[in-house]
Design a protein around this motif. Structure first.
Motif, PDB file in Angstrom:
ATOM      1  N   ASN A 138       0.829  -1.205   0.000  1.00 46.88           N
ATOM      2  CA  ASN A 138       0.000   0.000   0.000  1.00 46.88           C
ATOM      3  C   ASN A 138       0.863   1.255   0.000  1.00 46.88           C
ATOM      4  O   ASN A 138       0.636   2.192  -0.775  1.00 46.88           O
ATOM      5  CB  ASN A 138      -0.906   0.024   1.238  1.00 46.88           C
ATOM      6  N   ALA A 139       1.863   1.277   0.884  1.00 46.76           N
ATOM      7  CA  ALA A 139       2.737   2.444   0.983  1.00 46.76           C
ATOM      8  C   ALA A 139       3.554   2.629  -0.299  1.00 46.76           C
ATOM      9  O   ALA A 139       3.759   3.763  -0.758  1.00 46.76           O
ATOM     10  CB  ALA A 139       3.670   2.291   2.183  1.00 46.76           C
ATOM     11  N   LYS A 140       3.977   1.533  -0.888  1.00 46.45           N
ATOM     12  CA  LYS A 140       4.787   1.602  -2.108  1.00 46.45           C
ATOM     13  C   LYS A 140       3.967   2.111  -3.295  1.00 46.45           C
ATOM     14  O   LYS A 140       4.455   2.920  -4.099  1.00 46.45           O
ATOM     15  CB  LYS A 140       5.350   0.213  -2.414  1.00 46.45           C
ATOM     16  N   LEU A 141       2.724   1.672  -3.418  1.00 45.43           N
ATOM     17  CA  LEU A 141       1.910   1.986  -4.591  1.00 45.43           C
ATOM     18  C   LEU A 141       1.160   3.310  -4.459  1.00 45.43           C
ATOM     19  O   LEU A 141       0.755   3.890  -5.462  1.00 45.43           O
ATOM     20  CB  LEU A 141       0.924   0.841  -4.852  1.00 45.43           C
ATOM     21  N   GLY A 142       0.937   3.762  -3.231  1.00 42.17           N
ATOM     22  CA  GLY A 142       0.342   5.083  -3.040  1.00 42.17           C
ATOM     23  C   GLY A 142      -1.143   5.059  -2.765  1.00 42.17           C
ATOM     24  O   GLY A 142      -1.828   4.056  -2.973  1.00 42.17           O
ATOM     25  N   PRO A 143      -1.664   6.204  -2.305  1.00 42.70           N
ATOM     26  CA  PRO A 143      -3.043   6.271  -1.808  1.00 42.70           C
ATOM     27  C   PRO A 143      -4.122   6.167  -2.874  1.00 42.70           C
ATOM     28  O   PRO A 143      -5.283   5.947  -2.540  1.00 42.70           O
ATOM     29  CB  PRO A 143      -3.098   7.631  -1.101  1.00 42.70           C
ATOM     30  N   ASP A 144      -3.777   6.327  -4.147  1.00 38.61           N
ATOM     31  CA  ASP A 144      -4.794   6.256  -5.195  1.00 38.61           C
ATOM     32  C   ASP A 144      -4.796   4.915  -5.925  1.00 38.61           C
ATOM     33  O   ASP A 144      -5.569   4.714  -6.867  1.00 38.61           O
ATOM     34  CB  ASP A 144      -4.576   7.375  -6.231  1.00 38.61           C
ATOM     35  N   ALA A 145      -3.965   3.995  -5.490  1.00 38.06           N
ATOM     36  CA  ALA A 145      -3.779   2.744  -6.229  1.00 38.06           C
ATOM     37  C   ALA A 145      -4.882   1.734  -5.961  1.00 38.06           C
ATOM     38  O   ALA A 145      -5.410   1.635  -4.849  1.00 38.06           O
ATOM     39  CB  ALA A 145      -2.429   2.128  -5.879  1.00 38.06           C
ATOM     40  N   VAL A 146      -5.208   0.978  -6.998  1.00 35.40           N
ATOM     41  CA  VAL A 146      -5.985  -0.256  -6.883  1.00 35.40           C
ATOM     42  C   VAL A 146      -5.045  -1.370  -7.331  1.00 35.40           C
ATOM     43  O   VAL A 146      -4.520  -1.334  -8.439  1.00 35.40           O
ATOM     44  CB  VAL A 146      -7.244  -0.238  -7.770  1.00 35.40           C
TER      45      VAL A 146
END
Length: 233
Positions: A138-146
């Motif tokens: 989650n932290a690596k992909l960011g807050p807007d990622a699915v």
């Protein structure tokens, strides 16, 4: 908020044989399992995925590879999403394991269950590594990622229990069928369980809305009364 789609692998030869596969190499999807994963890949085809991550085991690699096919994504492998390490239980028939005294512990007090043998781990360890992996991705992909992770029944159930704030001793109340989708969104302060054991529902709600100027930041608050649902404008 980050959204993770938890996909269990399709049905395998071990599932139909009633054998606890664990980390046994060479366990692959059967014909029904291949049909299941083709269907789930089609369902998810319009959902933009920031990453497809998988357990290293063949049945998950097959499933994740089918979902990733046609996308500009390579399946990434994370051992922390691998099956629970069942130790000496690995490869044994389920009907035989139900007679083992440890079976009752696994059913009624799984947080205390540690599988026998040098390769065995505790279910609490399984949960800890899987939850840590989800949060790191989650932290690596960011807050807007699915993004999607393909894993195993007990691993997914353990992640869902954490998302619900449930003690691991209650995780056997959760059902996760082969090729089912379970979805969790993670906000700054809490996760929200969006769906569980979905084997055929519409997934259009998982497509992120187009960004609009002035759009409010997603809230970590739950809607009192239930709200209008994910499809509301």
């Amino acid at each position: 908020m980050t959204t993770v789609i938890l996909l269990r692998h399709g049905r395998t030869t071990a599932n139909t044989a009633g054998v606890l596969a664990g980390w046994t190499p060479g366990v692959r999807l059967d014909d029904t399992g291949q049909t299941q994963v083709q269907a789930v890949a089609q369902r998810l085809s319009e959902v933009p995925l920031a990453a497809v991550v998988s357990s290293p085991l063949e049945r998950c690699q097959q499933t994740a590879g089918t979902v990733a096919e046609g996308r500009a994504l390579e399946v990434q492998t994370d051992d922390r999403f691998g099956e629970a390490r069942y130790g000496d239980w690995t490869g044994r028939p389920i009907k035989e394991l139900t007679k083992d005294p440890l079976w009752k512990v696994v059913q009624q007090h799984p947080s205390a269950a540690v599988f026998p043998g040098p390769e065995g781990e505790g279910l609490a360890q399984t949960q800890a590594r899987a939850v840590a992996a989800v949060r790191e991705w989650n932290a690596k992909l960011g807050p807007d990622a699915v993004w999607l992770v393909c894993s195993h029944g007990d691993v997914i159930k353990a992640v869902l229990a954490d998302a619900l704030g449930m003690h691991l001793d209650s995780f056997q109340r959760i059902v996760v069928d082969p090729a089912s989708l379970s979805v969790v969104t993670y906000t700054d302060t809490r996760p929200f369980l969006v769906r569980v054991n979905d084997t055929g529902g519409d997934v259009s709600a998982l497509i992120p809305p187009k960004k609009k100027r002035g759009r409010r930041k997603p809230s970590s608050d739950a809607v009192v009364g239930g709200g209008a649902g994910s499809g509301a404008a």
